[in-house]
Write an enzyme that holds these catalytic residues in place. Structure first.
Site, PDB file in Angstrom:
ATOM      1  CG  ASP A  34      -2.051   0.977   1.108  1.00  0.00           C
ATOM      2  OD1 ASP A  34      -3.203   0.529   0.979  1.00  0.00           O
ATOM      3  OD2 ASP A  34      -1.803   2.205   1.136  1.00  0.00           O
ATOM      4  CB  ILE A  35       0.778   4.280  -2.136  1.00  0.00           C
ATOM      5  CG1 ILE A  35       1.824   5.239  -2.654  1.00  0.00           C
ATOM      6  CG2 ILE A  35      -0.501   5.013  -1.795  1.00  0.00           C
ATOM      7  CD1 ILE A  35       1.492   5.854  -3.997  1.00  0.00           C
ATOM      8  CG  ASN A  91     -12.452  -0.920   3.751  1.00  0.00           C
ATOM      9  OD1 ASN A  91     -12.927  -1.290   4.823  1.00  0.00           O
ATOM     10  ND2 ASN A  91     -11.261  -0.360   3.658  1.00  0.00           N
ATOM     11  CG  HIS A 104      -8.548  -3.099  -2.382  1.00  0.00           C
ATOM     12  ND1 HIS A 104      -9.446  -2.385  -3.134  1.00  0.00           N
ATOM     13  CD2 HIS A 104      -8.439  -2.440  -1.211  1.00  0.00           C
ATOM     14  CE1 HIS A 104      -9.854  -1.332  -2.453  1.00  0.00           C
ATOM     15  NE2 HIS A 104      -9.274  -1.349  -1.267  1.00  0.00           N
ATOM     16  CG  MET A 105      -7.560  -9.487   1.798  1.00  0.00           C
ATOM     17  SD  MET A 105      -7.158 -11.265   1.625  1.00  0.00           S
ATOM     18  CE  MET A 105      -8.797 -11.947   1.384  1.00  0.00           C
ATOM     19  CG  HIS A 106      -6.790  -3.001   3.043  1.00  0.00           C
ATOM     20  ND1 HIS A 106      -6.086  -1.841   2.873  1.00  0.00           N
ATOM     21  CD2 HIS A 106      -8.009  -2.787   2.489  1.00  0.00           C
ATOM     22  CE1 HIS A 106      -6.851  -0.946   2.243  1.00  0.00           C
ATOM     23  NE2 HIS A 106      -8.029  -1.493   2.004  1.00  0.00           N
TER      24      HIS A 106
END
Ligand code: 5GP
Ligand code: ZN
Length: 119
Positions: A34-35, A91, A104-106
């Site tokens: 993640d940026i 989310n 997407h999965m964090h």
């Protein structure tokens, strides 16, 4: 080439058209850092196919969606998170704060993460 959205940031990352720190890629999924990380380890695991959110998931996606968890498990182990634990977050939509409409999965870990949600 899987379905993509030409305007989508994550589709561009998957195709190598936008720079990112890619940690893992295969024919189904891509994982990158993640940026703007919220923890010492913060990876995003995404389908290579453009699926806007969980609201657009279909039965035909089930094998790929399951594969996202296998990749999450492998990356959690690789980054030393397996023993102390980590959080997987998906989310969906406005109330959940979804900003990028490519599923997407964090994968978040590396510190105590506190309660899941503020009350
Ligand atoms: P969401 O709120 O949609 O679940 O999370 C989107 C995530 O994507 C955020 O954590 C944000 O920091 C990350 N992000 C947004 N743009 C980029 C980008 O261009 N590159 C990377 N690596 N992550 C991004
Ligand atoms: Zn996309």
């Amino acid at each position: 080439m899987p379905a993509r959205d030409p305007e989508c940031i994550f589709c561009k990352i998957i195709a190598g058209e936008l720079a990112s720190q890619i940690e893992y890629q295969d024919d189904q999924v891509t994982a990158f850092h993640d940026i703007n990380p919220i923890a010492p380890v913060h990876l995003l695991i995404v389908p290579n196919k453009h699926i806007p959110s969980v609201n657009a998931v279909e039965p035909a996606d089930e094998a790929m969606l399951g594969h996202m968890f296998t990749v999450a498990r492998e990356l959690a182990a690789k980054f030393g998170l397996a023993e102390r634990g980590y959080r997987l977050i998906v989310n969906t939509g406005d109330h959940a704060g979804q900003v990028i409409f490519h599923l997407h999965m964090h994968l978040v870990g590396g510190r105590a993460l506190g309660p899941m949600l503020a009350r």
